[in-house]
Design a protein around this motif. Structure first.
Motif, mmCIF file in Angstrom:
data_model
loop_
_atom_site.group_PDB
_atom_site.id
_atom_site.type_symbol
_atom_site.label_atom_id
_atom_site.label_comp_id
_atom_site.label_asym_id
_atom_site.label_seq_id
_atom_site.Cartn_x
_atom_site.Cartn_y
_atom_site.Cartn_z
ATOM 1 N N LEU A 1 0.826 -1.216 0.000
ATOM 2 C CA LEU A 1 0.000 0.000 0.000
ATOM 3 C C LEU A 1 0.856 1.260 0.000
ATOM 4 O O LEU A 1 0.567 2.232 -0.701
ATOM 5 N N LYS B 1 -6.272 4.134 0.453
ATOM 6 C CA LYS B 1 -5.384 3.402 1.362
ATOM 7 C C LYS B 1 -6.029 3.225 2.731
ATOM 8 O O LYS B 1 -5.963 2.152 3.335
ATOM 9 N N GLU C 1 -6.946 -0.278 4.511
ATOM 10 C CA GLU C 1 -6.320 -0.570 5.808
ATOM 11 C C GLU C 1 -7.345 -1.094 6.809
ATOM 12 O O GLU C 1 -7.018 -1.924 7.676
#
Length: 825
Positions: A423, A433, A437
């Motif tokens: 990432l 992102k 996550e």
């Protein structure tokens, strides 16, 4: 053999390999000459005890006592047979250990990869090597991807050598050649074998490379000092007895008395006991999937206070199972993937080209397995691509990358690794992102192992670069805890051994596994990034308060071990990679992995787990404690055995009496002592509470003050009972033979009671060999006392019922009283 330069070479056929093996022989050094039974007997005959017996027999012969001479000469036979049996059994154990230390390599034959024992390699074989492997034969490089070799074993130079593949039409150069015994430190490559066995550079060096300086372990040094001290004492006492008897009874009796004393006191059993215990103990450990490479480990295992362990494959199964994938912003289980196979081609092909073509790691094996399940011909797929550049796994970026050219002459970089890293280096915006996550955290929290996949288009000649990657998705895998690990962790913690998990996985996955296996831990978990910010003093503090370290780099393992040792801990450390070698070497007990471990890691460790299982470490710690504990029991018995002989030799001198025992009595006593101490105690099962005791301090002597107290009480107790019988019957009532008989009988019975009563009842019942030895001793004692034909040989006489009961009851009371005193204290 002719040089092969064809890069598409697929290796030998099975038929060719078998023919070449017959022609060149195995890829191994010729075994050393075996010790013949004649040489073994000759060696035993030259031992101090044998020489003393021969010397005594010769003196008796010249004194005209033919019967005593014959008895002494014939008594040598059972002693020699017993030692011959012990040596043979020990040698058999060593041979089995040698077979366990077997090298394997990855061979390509007829285009198929197979794991092969290195001794079956032949010239022309194609082998694949990667970082951490040992080169198994001399050869040259056919294909190379950043291959660096440590050749210090041959050259002495510690700097690694960069190697390159042979070029068609160009003469073979040093940079293209590799040699047996050297280590791959970086990269991977394909090597064609040119020379094997004694024809290799390593083989030509012969035994010079095998001469390793023998350094005594701390335990060996303790025993050496102990034996030296006892031997000096034995010589002084024997000389003193010889002098006193010579003054009063002449030189012949004096010399015989001195030799008899020397026979009874010289501690020839001590080194034998130590060698047998360690070798047989190490052999037993191999049955429990533990290969001990350094004898010092046996002593240290019982002292281990901390075990630093990896997670994957040690605490967990290490067999990755693909459970889900994350692709196009969606988490899908495998059933859903199988229904829509064509939609996931990009994810699967990127996975195959990101990971290694030679599937060794469980992640690679599972990725290829699933690709085949979805109908992809993996071998054909790789044939359609040409590897242009390779970057091995980097502990800094936590990624591995390859540049491949496809059959359309297009170049792509494929990268796999820790999802956070993928990432980080991707072109995704911060919002995307953050969303991904959250998906990661959900899966980490459930204990899943997640591998990120990415790619990007490149041009011919481009180098691997991690910037602006196209994020493709995640492979979400499970790796459950191993069977038996939870119980092993509990046993360790009861034994006062702290467990520290050091893993390359993220915090949540590590925490989840720790919870599942019942590992005691601080809820605050450090990762590699946080560790790198700590100064040495701060790290010294944190290692005592934290039990899980995640996303740790290999060099940080070394610092953790070092900090623990500064706190006085005895550290066992597991590792499998090239970069783990410094930490393994630094640890008090370096433990490498036998299945997934590299040769570099194994070379740096003192112990190899042949099943990569944490429970095996705990079993080894228990076995190490058992060996040391039984060694102590044996030495305690030996000292307790020798004290009465000294006492019964010296006390009559103060009363102007002759020696109570003759050489034949000493031989009989030795036939109790040697099998019991060497063979009997070695087989003792571990005491039931052995793993509930704290680790033994390394500076604690083999015989501690409590054991010395036990030895002195037992030794003096037996001396007092036996000499009291002798004094009563021989001196007070003037019947020397009766006094000798009851004294000798009570001494033997006392030793049997020591064997049976001074130990835990479970140990007594379980150790059939000691019970058999004890039973045979009582049988033979009965024969020499109650069979008149044997009285002239042993200078004994028959006992009536009352005398026999005295001979049994008083030693029993004495041994029970000593056991009670020791319990009270």
């Amino acid at each position: 053999m002719s040089i092969i330069t064809n890069k598409s070479y697929k290796g030998l056929t099975i038929t060719d390999a078998e023919a070449l093996l017959k022609q060149y022989g195995p890829n191994a050094r010729k075994p050393g000459k075996q010790k013949t039974w004649l040489k073994r007997i000759w060696g035993i005959a030259g031992e101090p005890m044998m020489l003393l017996l021969l010397a005594t027999a010769i003196i008796y012969y010249f004194l005209g006592d033919k019967l005593e001479t014959i008895i002494l000469l014939f008594s040598i036979i059972p002693i020699m047979l017993m030692e011959f049996f012990q040596e043979t059994k020990t040698d058999e154990a060593i041979k089995i250990l040698d077979k366990m230390i077997t090298e394997y390599c990855m061979v390509i034959r007829m285009g198929k990869n197979q794991k092969l024992e290195a001794k079956y390699l032949v010239p022309g074989d194609l082998i694949y090597v990667t970082a951490g492997d040992k080169i198994s034969a001399d050869g040259y490089i056919l294909n190379s991807y950043g291959l660096s070799i440590d050749e210090s074993i041959l050259t002495g130079e510690s700097i690694t050598v960069i190697k390159g593949a042979i070029k068609d039409g160009v003469e073979l150069k040093e940079e293209n050649q590799v040699y047996q015994g050297t280590m791959v430190t970086q990269g991977e490559g394909y090597i064609v074998v040119e020379k094997t066995g004694d024809n290799t550079k390593y083989g030509q060096l012969g035994t010079l490379l095998e001469k390793i300086e023998s350094i005594k372990t701390p335990l060996q040094q303790k025993i050496h000092n102990l034996v030296q001290m006892v031997a000096v004492g034995a010589i002084i006492i024997a000389a003193f007895v010889a002098l006193i008897i010579t003054i009063s009874n002449g030189w012949a009796k004096g010399l015989l008395s001195g030799l008899t004393m020397a026979m009874s006191l010289i501690p020839e059993e001590f080194p034998v006991v130590f060698s047998v215990f360690l070798i047989m103990g190490v052999w037993r450990m191999t049955k429990q999937k533990t290969l001990i490479r350094e004898m010092a480990m046996v002593e240290l295992l019982g002292s281990a206070t901390v075990i630093c362990t990896d997670k994957t494959g040690t605490l967990t199964e290490g067999k990755m199972t693909l459970e889900k994938i994350f692709f196009h912003e969606e988490v899908l289980n495998l059933e859903e993937v199988k229904k829509h196979q064509k939609n996931f081609t990009e994810l699967l092909t990127t996975s195959l080209l990101s990971l290694e073509q030679i599937a060794i790691d469980p992640i690679e094996i599972e990725a290829q397995r699933f690709a085949k399940e979805l109908g992809i011909d993996v071998d054909k797929f790789y044939e359609e691509h040409t590897l242009e550049e390779d970057s091995p796994f980097s502990s800094d970026s936590k990624t591995v990358s390859h540049i491949w050219k496809n059959n359309k002459e297009e170049y792509f970089q494929y990268t796999a690794g820790a999802p956070e890293s993928i990432l980080k280096y991707s072109k995704l915006n911060n919002q995307k992102k953050t969303e991904i996550e959250k998906v990661l955290e959900e899966n980490f929290d459930k204990g899943y192992r997640v591998i990120g996949i990415a790619n990007k288009k490149t041009q011919r000649g481009d180098k691997i670069n991690l910037n602006n990657l196209n994020f493709i998705g995640f492979l979400i895998m499970s790796d459950p805890p191993r069977s038996g690990v939870k119980e092993a962790i509990e046993l360790c913690q009861k034994a006062g051994i702290r467990i520290i998990m050091i893993t390359g996985d993220n915090k949540l996955t590590a925490h989840n596994i720790a919870e599942q296996i019942g590992m005691k831990h601080n809820e605050e978990i450090y990762d590699g990034t946080e560790l790198s910010k700590l100064d040495p003093d701060a790290l010294l503090f944190e290692v005592t308060h934290h039990d899980i370290f995640a996303r740790v780099q290999p060099e940080q393992k070394y610092l953790i071990v070092e900090s623990l040792q500064k706190h006085g801990e005895i550290v066992a450390m597991t590792g499998d990679g090239v970069n783990d070698a410094p930490a393994l070497k630094k640890a008090n007990i370096g433990i490498s992995m036998g299945i997934r471990g590299t040769e570099v890691a194994r070379a740096a460790s003192g112990m190899v787990l042949m099943d990569d299982n944490f429970a095996t470490i705990v079993g080894a710690v228990k076995e190490g404690r058992r060996i040391y504990d039984n060694l102590r029991q044996s030495f305690t018995f030996l000292f307790s055995f020798h004290i009465p002989i000294v006492g019964l030799a010296i006390l009559p001198l103060f009363l102007n009496q002759n020696l109570i025992f003759t050489p034949i009595h000493i031989i009989f006593l030795e036939l109790i002592c040697d099998p019991a101490s060497v063979l009997g105690f070695e087989r003792e099962k571990a005491r039931h509470n052995l793993m509930h005791e704290p680790p033994r301090p390394t500076k604690e002597p083999l015989i501690n003050p409590r054991l010395w107290l036990k030895i002195i009480l037992q030794g003096l107790g037996i001396t007092a009972v036996s000499f009291a019988f002798y004094y009563h019957f021989a001196i007070t009532h003037g019947n020397a033979e009766l006094g000798r008989t009851v004294a000798f009988g009570s001494l033997v019975i006392s030793q049997i009671f020591l064997i049976l009563i001074s130990r835990e009842w479970e140990q007594v019942i379980a150790n059939r060999l000691l019970l058999l030895i004890s039973g045979l001793v009582i049988l033979f004692l009965g024969l020499i006392i109650y069979l008149p034909a044997l009285h002239p040989v042993f200078k004994l006489t028959s006992l009536n019922l009352k005398q026999s009961l005295y001979m049994i009851v008083w030693p029993l009371i004495m041994v029970l009283a000593i056991k009670l005193i020791l319990k009270i204290k």
